[in-house]
Design a protein around this motif. Structure first.
Motif, PDB file in Angstrom:
ATOM      1  N   LYS A  33       0.872  -1.204   0.123  1.00  0.00           N
ATOM      2  CA  LYS A  33      -0.033  -0.049   0.117  1.00  0.00           C
ATOM      3  C   LYS A  33       0.839   1.318  -0.223  1.00  0.00           C
ATOM      4  N   PRO A  78      -1.877   2.798   5.159  1.00  0.00           N
ATOM      5  CA  PRO A  78      -2.955   1.955   5.264  1.00  0.00           C
ATOM      6  C   PRO A  78      -2.958   0.589   5.345  1.00  0.00           C
ATOM      7  N   SER A  83      -9.792  -3.033   5.481  1.00  0.00           N
ATOM      8  CA  SER A  83      -9.939  -1.412   5.418  1.00  0.00           C
ATOM      9  C   SER A  83     -10.145  -1.016   6.852  1.00  0.00           C
ATOM     10  N   TYR A 103      -8.540  10.293   9.334  1.00  0.00           N
ATOM     11  CA  TYR A 103      -8.592   9.242   7.898  1.00  0.00           C
ATOM     12  C   TYR A 103      -9.374   7.954   8.636  1.00  0.00           C
ATOM     13  N   GLN A 105     -10.271   4.740   7.001  1.00  0.00           N
ATOM     14  CA  GLN A 105      -9.868   4.176   5.500  1.00  0.00           C
ATOM     15  C   GLN A 105     -11.089   4.030   4.508  1.00  0.00           C
ATOM     16  N   GLU A 109      -9.934   6.472   1.556  1.00  0.00           N
ATOM     17  CA  GLU A 109      -8.641   5.808   0.643  1.00  0.00           C
ATOM     18  C   GLU A 109      -8.622   6.317  -0.791  1.00  0.00           C
ATOM     19  N   LYS A 110     -10.054   6.307  -1.183  1.00  0.00           N
ATOM     20  CA  LYS A 110     -10.082   6.750  -2.695  1.00  0.00           C
ATOM     21  C   LYS A 110     -10.068   8.207  -2.943  1.00  0.00           C
TER      22      LYS A 110
END
Length: 145
Positions: A33, A78, A83, A103, A105, A109-110
């Motif tokens: 990642k 991450p 996730s 944060y 995930q 994330e995207k």
């Protein structure tokens, strides 16, 4: 036949080890990642100093007092398989004290890719997606305690 079952056993053991390390902290096998660079900026317009203290379940990033337009920055990686990466911060300014998950995930994330930028305002934090469009701002109210 014997070598195939040994191979299958070896692969199963390797996957089990990776899974255990994933649950333990999410930083094992880190090449899988990309690192996320977190930037939290004091955007309090009255020039107030902002106290920031961020952490996740395993890492305490620490406390720092930052001035207007000054960043508080850290990096993390991450989780890969599950996730479940979560970083949360406490924010203090004037007589106010708030917490916010900077944060999550599944949420971020995207949206943030490799950089996550937050501007902290009196009314709440705003995420700025500078990689896609510097004018793309999503603001959140402070959660009720």
């Amino acid at each position: 036949m014997v070598s195939l079952s040994k191979f299958a056993l070896s692969v199963s053991m390797l996957l089990a080890i990776i899974f255990v390390f994933q649950l333990k902290g999410g930083n094992s096998f880190s090449i899988l990642k990309p690192v996320v660079h977190m930037y939290i900026t004091n955007n309090l317009t009255n020039g107030e100093q902002l106290g920031v203290h961020c952490k996740d379940k395993d890492h305490d990033i620490g406390y720092r007092a930052i001035h207007f337009q000054e960043p508080y920055a850290f990096t993390f990686r991450p989780a890969f398989f599950i996730s479940n990466t979560l970083y949360f911060c406490g924010f203090n300014f004037g007589s106010e004290s708030h917490y916010f998950d900077v944060y999550v995930q599944d949420r971020d994330e995207k949206a943030v890719d490799k950089e996550c930028h937050w501007q902290i305002n009196k009314y709440g934090p705003c995420r700025v997606n500078v990689l896609v469009n510097p004018n793309s701002i999503e603001c959140f109210p402070w959660p009720s305690d």
